[in-house]
Design a protein around this motif. Structure first.
Motif, PDB file in Angstrom:
ATOM      1  N   THR A  21       3.930  10.671   9.122  1.00 13.75           N
ATOM      2  CA  THR A  21       3.062   9.570   9.537  1.00 13.75           C
ATOM      3  C   THR A  21       3.833   8.528  10.336  1.00 13.75           C
ATOM      4  O   THR A  21       3.394   8.094  11.403  1.00 13.75           O
ATOM      5  CB  THR A  21       2.389   8.920   8.314  1.00 13.75           C
ATOM      6  OG1 THR A  21       1.567   9.903   7.672  1.00 13.75           O
ATOM      7  CG2 THR A  21       1.539   7.729   8.719  1.00 13.75           C
TER       8      THR A  21
ATOM      9  N   SER B 151       0.889   5.323   0.502  1.00 12.21           N
ATOM     10  CA  SER B 151       0.141   6.501   0.957  1.00 12.21           C
ATOM     11  C   SER B 151       0.116   7.548  -0.140  1.00 12.21           C
ATOM     12  O   SER B 151       1.097   7.726  -0.862  1.00 12.21           O
ATOM     13  CB  SER B 151       0.790   7.104   2.204  1.00 12.21           C
ATOM     14  OG  SER B 151       0.739   6.203   3.265  1.00 12.21           O
TER      15      SER B 151
ATOM     16  N   GLU C 160       0.522  10.585   0.071  1.00 13.96           N
ATOM     17  CA  GLU C 160       1.533  11.616   0.303  1.00 13.96           C
ATOM     18  C   GLU C 160       2.889  11.262  -0.301  1.00 13.96           C
ATOM     19  O   GLU C 160       3.755  12.127  -0.437  1.00 13.96           O
ATOM     20  CB  GLU C 160       1.733  11.851   1.818  1.00 13.96           C
ATOM     21  CG  GLU C 160       0.518  12.328   2.556  1.00 13.96           C
ATOM     22  CD  GLU C 160      -0.448  11.210   2.930  1.00 13.96           C
ATOM     23  OE1 GLU C 160      -1.592  11.531   3.304  1.00 13.96           O
ATOM     24  OE2 GLU C 160      -0.083  10.015   2.846  1.00 13.96           O
TER      25      GLU C 160
ATOM     26  N   GLU D  97       0.858  -1.181   0.000  1.00 11.76           N
ATOM     27  CA  GLU D  97       0.000   0.000   0.000  1.00 11.76           C
ATOM     28  C   GLU D  97       0.896   1.234   0.000  1.00 11.76           C
ATOM     29  O   GLU D  97       1.870   1.287   0.748  1.00 11.76           O
ATOM     30  CB  GLU D  97      -0.896   0.006   1.234  1.00 11.76           C
ATOM     31  CG  GLU D  97      -1.807  -1.200   1.322  1.00 11.76           C
ATOM     32  CD  GLU D  97      -2.569  -1.260   2.633  1.00 11.76           C
ATOM     33  OE1 GLU D  97      -2.819  -0.204   3.234  1.00 11.76           O
ATOM     34  OE2 GLU D  97      -2.891  -2.383   3.043  1.00 11.76           O
TER      35      GLU D  97
ATOM     36  N   THR E 296       4.933   5.062   3.387  1.00  8.49           N
ATOM     37  CA  THR E 296       4.290   6.282   3.855  1.00  8.49           C
ATOM     38  C   THR E 296       5.277   7.443   3.933  1.00  8.49           C
ATOM     39  O   THR E 296       6.448   7.304   3.577  1.00  8.49           O
ATOM     40  CB  THR E 296       3.579   6.023   5.207  1.00  8.49           C
ATOM     41  OG1 THR E 296       2.709   7.107   5.498  1.00  8.49           O
ATOM     42  CG2 THR E 296       4.578   5.828   6.335  1.00  8.49           C
TER      43      THR E 296
ATOM     44  N   VAL F 263       3.554  -1.153   3.857  1.00  8.91           N
ATOM     45  CA  VAL F 263       2.965   0.167   3.684  1.00  8.91           C
ATOM     46  C   VAL F 263       4.093   1.174   3.497  1.00  8.91           C
ATOM     47  O   VAL F 263       5.004   1.248   4.317  1.00  8.91           O
ATOM     48  CB  VAL F 263       2.098   0.560   4.906  1.00  8.91           C
ATOM     49  CG1 VAL F 263       1.507   1.945   4.727  1.00  8.91           C
ATOM     50  CG2 VAL F 263       1.014  -0.484   5.147  1.00  8.91           C
TER      51      VAL F 263
END
Length: 160
Positions: free
Chosen positions: A54, A14, A16, A12, A50, A48
């Motif tokens: 975060t 993000s 951003e 995944e 990111t 993930v």
């Protein structure tokens, strides 16, 4: 003939994150670690990618460290009291969360591509999900040895 275990790995990213993330390479890195460590499948995990703020917030919330970090691992199998899952459900190993800006910075400092750094951080995080620890010297040596085996299997010659 023995059948290879099945690993379900999702990546995944993000919104951003503004950069190229080599999704297939990260899946290959995670799968390589699971295979080398003879992780019994089927298993599922997520990687993930990111932003720095975060992951800093996660580090503050879950580790009480108000500082940036490059990778966090959230294992779902920690401790001795484990839930018994219905046989139809695939066990969820956990999440590896990687800071893309930290990966970029570390790749520049190390003189290697961002792709390689992201793969290294994926390997490192998955090893944590499998129970490896790097806090004590002896445990760190075991983890670094496992990490080195995985990096060599991936064809990466990073100095860590």
């Amino acid at each position: 003939m023995t059948e290879e275990p099945t690993y379900y790995i999702t990546v995944e990213i993000s919104p951003e994150v503004t950069g190229s993330v080599p999704v297939e390479d990260l899946i290959r890195a995670a799968r390589t670690v699971l295979s080398l460590e003879n992780a019994a499948g089927p298993l599922e995990l997520s990687v993930v990618i990111t932003d720095a703020e975060t992951i800093r917030g996660m580090n503050r919330t879950y580790r009480s460290l108000d500082a940036p970090t490059d990778v966090l691992a959230f294992a779902m199998r920690e401790g001795t009291d484990r839930f018994v899952l219905p046989t139809a459900l695939i066990p969820y190993l956990g999440d590896v969360v990687i800071s893309y800006p930290n990966a970029v910075e570390q790749s520049q400092l190390g003189g290697h591509p961002v792709r390689d750094e992201l793969m290294l951080l994926t390997v490192h995080g998955v090893l944590h999900l499998l129970g490896y620890d790097d806090q004590e010297k002896a445990a760190r040596q075991r983890m670094w040895a496992a990490q080195g085996r995985a990096l060599r299997a991936l064809g990466l010659s990073l100095q860590v």
